[in-house]
Scaffold this active site. Structure first.
Site, PDB file in Angstrom:
ATOM      1  N   CYS A   1       0.839  -1.210   0.000  1.00  0.00           N
ATOM      2  CA  CYS A   1       0.000   0.000   0.000  1.00  0.00           C
ATOM      3  C   CYS A   1       0.869   1.254   0.000  1.00  0.00           C
ATOM      4  O   CYS A   1       1.563   1.534   0.986  1.00  0.00           O
ATOM      5  CB  CYS A   1      -0.912  -0.048   1.227  1.00  0.00           C
ATOM      6  SG  CYS A   1      -1.736   1.489   1.631  1.00  0.00           S
TER       7      CYS A   1
ATOM      8  N   CYS B   1       0.150   3.824   2.731  1.00  0.00           N
ATOM      9  CA  CYS B   1       0.590   3.280   4.025  1.00  0.00           C
ATOM     10  C   CYS B   1       2.066   3.572   4.259  1.00  0.00           C
ATOM     11  O   CYS B   1       2.475   3.850   5.379  1.00  0.00           O
ATOM     12  CB  CYS B   1       0.374   1.769   4.073  1.00  0.00           C
ATOM     13  SG  CYS B   1      -1.350   1.256   3.928  1.00  0.00           S
TER      14      CYS B   1
END
Length: 104
Positions: free
Chosen positions: A29, A32
């Site tokens: 991600c 993230c």
């Protein structure tokens, strides 16, 4: 350093009674990876006052389901065992720090 929070240790950490900041993330991600360093910095600054950790959703799907996490990053702010705030998606460090300070 942020704690590794897992399906197995979450309830033990929660039982300590400290406020918690829980970052649901995954290695693949992009957003993230942007948020990760902020969480680490908060863990260094506030780790004695709160439990600050990260949940890898690929390895801990029970926790993700328990809290209805559908998008990552999702950061939950927990006080007295209840989710009192959350941030879905990337944000600046100040946003996370302000939400954490509200728990303390």
């Amino acid at each position: 350093m942020a704690q590794a929070i897992t399906d197995a240790n979450f309830d033990q950490l929660l039982a300590q009674g400290k406020p918690m900041v829980v970052d649901f993330w995954a290695t693949w991600c992009g957003p993230c990876r942007k948020v990760g360093p902020y969480i680490e910095e908060l863990a260094e600054q506030y780790g004695d006052q709160a439990i600050i950790g990260k949940v890898d959703v690929d390895e801990n799907d029970e926790l993700a389901m328990r809290f209805g996490v559908r998008n990552i990053p999702t950061i939950l702010f927990i006080k007295d065992g209840q989710v009192v705030d959350k941030q879905i998606g990337a944000a600046s460090k100040n946003v996370f720090e302000d939400k954490l300070k509200a728990l303390l």
